[in-house]
Design an enzyme around this catalytic site. Structure first.
Site, PDB file in Angstrom:
ATOM      1  N   GLU A  38       0.841  -1.188   0.000  1.00  0.00           N
ATOM      2  CA  GLU A  38       0.000   0.000   0.000  1.00  0.00           C
ATOM      3  C   GLU A  38       0.884   1.248   0.000  1.00  0.00           C
ATOM      4  OE1 GLU A  38      -2.875   0.619  -0.648  1.00  0.00           O
ATOM      5  OE2 GLU A  38      -3.379   2.549   0.231  1.00  0.00           O
ATOM      6  N   TYR A  39       1.963   1.196   0.784  1.00  0.00           N
ATOM      7  CA  TYR A  39       2.913   2.315   0.777  1.00  0.00           C
ATOM      8  C   TYR A  39       3.438   2.518  -0.649  1.00  0.00           C
ATOM      9  CZ  TYR A  39       6.843   5.330   1.928  1.00  0.00           C
ATOM     10  OH  TYR A  39       7.716   6.383   1.971  1.00  0.00           O
ATOM     11  N   SER A  85      33.425  10.962  21.889  1.00  0.00           N
ATOM     12  CA  SER A  85      33.532   9.505  21.946  1.00  0.00           C
ATOM     13  C   SER A  85      33.238   9.104  23.381  1.00  0.00           C
ATOM     14  CB  SER A  85      34.927   9.062  21.531  1.00  0.00           C
ATOM     15  OG  SER A  85      35.877   9.712  22.339  1.00  0.00           O
ATOM     16  N   LYS A 123      24.015   0.192  23.037  1.00  0.00           N
ATOM     17  CA  LYS A 123      25.092   0.755  22.233  1.00  0.00           C
ATOM     18  C   LYS A 123      25.020   0.081  20.860  1.00  0.00           C
ATOM     19  CE  LYS A 123      29.933   1.988  22.259  1.00  0.00           C
ATOM     20  NZ  LYS A 123      30.177   1.614  20.872  1.00  0.00           N
ATOM     21  N   GLU A 184      23.079   6.745  15.315  1.00  0.00           N
ATOM     22  CA  GLU A 184      23.854   5.683  14.684  1.00  0.00           C
ATOM     23  C   GLU A 184      23.123   5.159  13.449  1.00  0.00           C
ATOM     24  OE1 GLU A 184      26.475   5.416  16.718  1.00  0.00           O
ATOM     25  OE2 GLU A 184      27.482   3.545  16.194  1.00  0.00           O
ATOM     26  N   CYS A 427      35.362 -44.905   9.051  1.00  0.00           N
ATOM     27  CA  CYS A 427      35.067 -44.292  10.339  1.00  0.00           C
ATOM     28  C   CYS A 427      36.341 -44.254  11.182  1.00  0.00           C
ATOM     29  CB  CYS A 427      33.985 -45.105  11.046  1.00  0.00           C
ATOM     30  SG  CYS A 427      33.738 -44.608  12.761  1.00  0.00           S
ATOM     31  N   CYS A 430      35.748 -46.892  14.357  1.00  0.00           N
ATOM     32  CA  CYS A 430      35.603 -48.344  14.256  1.00  0.00           C
ATOM     33  C   CYS A 430      36.112 -48.907  12.940  1.00  0.00           C
ATOM     34  CB  CYS A 430      34.154 -48.754  14.487  1.00  0.00           C
ATOM     35  SG  CYS A 430      33.067 -48.357  13.114  1.00  0.00           S
TER      36      CYS A 430
END
Ligand code: 9MJ
Length: 711
Positions: A38-39, A85, A123, A184, A427, A430
């Site tokens: 729809e947007y 910072s 963060k 950010e 194997c 075995c």
């Protein structure tokens, strides 16, 4: 208004208003009210209208996010206020030290026993930017750079739909003439995965992680490329601000930014004193794997903004704020060797032996490599420098190699230290053949219970808590019992006696007595647990339970003609398909949800004489069950539950057992079909999902009340 131009202007205004609102709901409120399509439809309508009437285009129109030709480079811009910072904390002591120094700086402003109030937030692991709004309109956006001077990335930031081109008029208050928003830019994990899948499909290079992908996108000289990358934004502070309603606290500031239509993370809290900060840190560390974006820690800021100046700065970092970092989830180390492990069903799994490295909060020296295809896909060589990842509770894995660190393939060093891995033909335990079934990526040892590795795993599976629940029978002990030829099948466990056990390494009289008691106690079980314990391929806990419920007892199950059942199911399913087309009622299919693969596996297991002998022996040695699966009644019949978090008085297994005993079912993931989510402490993504879907949420007491067991 009747003139066509006026009508068009009105319609363009209306469309912009709607598009802005849907955008705001999606990116800021995280609560979209219309489908994406729809947007897109409204957007195209506005585009068409503006194409017809170019005079109607405004600079803050949603159609004007991408514009302008590629630039030759980025212009440097000086920040009007430095972008700070943060000092980092890595342990509890650092946090206590931060609080103590802030207290000292505040001196008399703070009562002796009065804790400092902090605003705590996540963060975000992205790129810091500053966005300048003039009279509410986005005027400029710049990267942090060295904190004083950054690069003008306005054209790129305009393409980020989470960033409003125009600030919203707050309900109470006015728009500031000048506002620099700090925050950010990042990429959500799911968007990153989708984008990388596209890159892979197109034969393009994949991005290493969401942060690098976001950084790359922001530094594109061509904003149409940035626009094609799914970037997001979270605001967490301000620079210059001439608003006349400057909030007194940081929490209030974040609230004001949200009022202005900026996305602000929902995971934030106002806390008092360092102990509460640590609690927040731990809770967020738990939730980290379930969050839709990557975070590398949490941030604490003294809440009262007038105190910020009083507390002051050290070098370029404020003393009123602190970044408390999580342990890194990725680290570099050396791939020393690749060994092959044999699992319960004989699958050979390559395992990386690593030079021990501290990652994700623990030392890791082994990591799974999944299968040979993965080793090839990652182009791993023994000797390589590799990236190891350990996120949350997940098993450590080798993410990729750094082939650029290999010495030249001509060098003696390369020939001495580097080699390719190949899967053994037999194997390693075995010596039986190792074969790869067509279409499978796994190699399997054909040795079955002849293979001691499979025997050990089968015994551990049999004894585990969710199966026969034999207390005290762990890995080391099973190893000894099998290696000394004392136990070959689960039945042999019930033949062990005290003197045999006492003869084992590290086994005193007390632990031997306890183990015997544990083995004896395990004889009384439920039919479902017993079936699960047998370790039939494809028969997990839930399938075992379903079989137990359907057949009621072992003899009925053993009497089943699996071929006939398979045929009957197939017929009924065909019949039902026809009925569905005609809109007729469907006939219930037996063992719904148990597919041909499982049935084939049951047929094989119960067709094997050796397995029947073990089952007979177990019964002869006293293994029994009596309680039908729904002994508790059927108050929860037809209800589906999902369990998450830590419950106050029972484990999730116990709660699951309780639910099933009352006729309910337990699923692992929340969906629209979930009747209730039972949530305990530190519930994460499942809780969020349930809230999204409107699934009813219960705590432990709520569950007990539903069953009618609460006092
Ligand atoms: C991040 N990266 O999420 C700050 N940050 O505050 C948060 N960074 C910050 N705050 C002052 N939540 C300087 C940097």
């Amino acid at each position: 208004m009747t003139d066509p131009q006026g009508k068009a202007a009105e319609q363009a205004d209306r469309l912009r208003g709607l598009l802005e609102r849907y955008n705001y709901e999606y990116y800021v409120l995280d609560a979209p009210s219309v489908p994406d399509a729809e947007y897109d439809r409204l957007f195209r309508e506005l585009q068409a209208l503006e194409a017809q009437h170019p005079g109607l285009v405004t600079s803050d129109s949603p159609t004007q996010r991408v514009g302008g030709a590629p630039a030759a480079g980025f212009r440097e811009v000086r920040h009007s206020q430095a972008m700070l910072s943060l000092n980092n904390a890595f342990d509890d002591d650092d946090v206590y030290g931060f609080d103590r120094r802030a207290r000292e700086a505040l001196g008399d402003a703070l009562g002796e026993d009065e804790p400092i109030e902090y605003s705590a937030e996540l963060k975000y692991d992205g790129l810091a930017i500053s966005i300048r709004y003039e009279d509410g309109l986005l005027a400029m956006a710049a990267t942090r750079g060295d904190g004083t001077t950054g690069e003008d990335v306005t054209a790129n930031v305009r393409t980020i739909r989470a960033v409003p081109l125009r600030l919203r008029q707050p309900r109470d208050g006015t728009l500031p003439g000048l506002l620099e928003v700090r925050g950010e830019v990042l990429m959500f994990k799911a968007d990153f995965e989708t984008m990388n899948r596209r890159q892979r499909d197109a034969g393009e290079r994949e991005f290493v992680n969401p942060r690098n992908a976001a950084a790359g996108a922001l530094r594109q000289l061509d904003p149409t490329i940035t626009a094609s990358r799914p970037l997001r934004f979270f605001a967490y502070g301000v620079g210059a601000d001439d608003g006349d309603d400057a909030p007194a606290t940081h929490a209030g500031l974040l609230e004001r930014l949200a009022q202005l239509g900026l996305p602000v993370g929902a995971e934030r809290a106002v806390l008092r004193g360092p102990a509460e900060l640590l609690e927040f840190y731990r809770a967020m560390r738990e939730r980290r794997p379930g969050l839709p974006y990557e975070i590398d820690g949490v941030v604490y800021k003294v809440n009262r903004r007038d105190w910020h100046e009083r507390i002051g700065f050290v070098a370029r970092a404020p003393r009123y704020a602190l970044a408390h970092k999580f342990p890194a989830e990725e680290a570099l180390t050396e791939l020393l060797d690749i060994e092959v492990q044999v699992g319960r069903t004989g699958v050979l799994t390559p395992v990386a032996r690593l030079k021990p490295v501290f990652v994700g909060g623990t030392t890791v020296s082994n990591a799974t490599l999944h299968n040979v295809d993965e080793i090839e896909r990652k182009d791993l060589m023994i000797g390589d420098t590799v990236v190891v990842r350990r996120a949350g509770d997940v098993i450590p894995e080798v993410v990729r190699a750094l082939p650029e660190r290999r010495p030249s393939s001509e060098s003696a060093e390369f020939r001495r230290d580097y080699r390719r891995f190949s899967m053994p033909q037999t194997c390693p335990v075995c010596g039986s053949a190792a074969v790869r079934a067509p279409g499978e990526s796994a190699y399997r040892c054909v040795g079955g219970l002849y293979c001691s590795a499979q025997r050990k795993q089968a015994l551990l599976h049999f004894a585990q808590r969710r199966a026969m629940d034999i207390e005290g029978l762990g890995e080391k002990l099973v190893e000894q019992l099998v290696d000394a030829d004392l136990v070959a099948t689960p039945a042999d466990l019930y033949r062990l006696d005290l003197s045999t056990l006492e003869g084992l390494e590290r086994m005193g009289e007390k632990s031997a007595t306890n183990l015997i008691a544990g083995i004896r106690a395990s004889r009384r079980t439920s039919f479902g647990r017993f079936l699960f314990a047998l370790g039939i391929r494809h028969v997990g806990e839930e399938v075992a339970r379903q079989l137990a419920q359907e057949y009621g007892d072992l003899d009925a199950l053993l009497a089943e003609d699996w071929d006939a059942l398979q045929a009957r199911k197939a017929d009924l399913q065909k019949d039902n398909a026809r009925r569905r087309q005609r809109g007729e009622a469907l006939i219930p299919v037996p063992l719904e949800g148990i597919g041909p693969e499982i049935i084939e596996s049951l047929r094989r297991f119960f067709g094997e004489r050796h397995n029947l002998e073990v089952i007979d022996a177990l019964r002869a040695l006293g293994v029994h069950w009596s309680a039908p699966e729904t002994a508790g009644g059927s108050r929860l019949a037809g209800l589906s539950f999902v369990l998450t978090g830590t419950l106050p008085t029972m484990t999730r297994e116990q709660a699951g057992e309780l639910i099933r005993r009352h006729g309910g079912s337990v699923a692992s993931g929340v969906s629209k079909k979930t009747s209730y989510l039972v949530a305990g402490e530190a519930a994460g993504s499942k809780l969020e999902r349930a809230q999204e879907l409107g699934v009813e949420i219960l705590d432990e007491d709520g569950l007990l009340a539903l069953i009618g067991e609460s006092q």
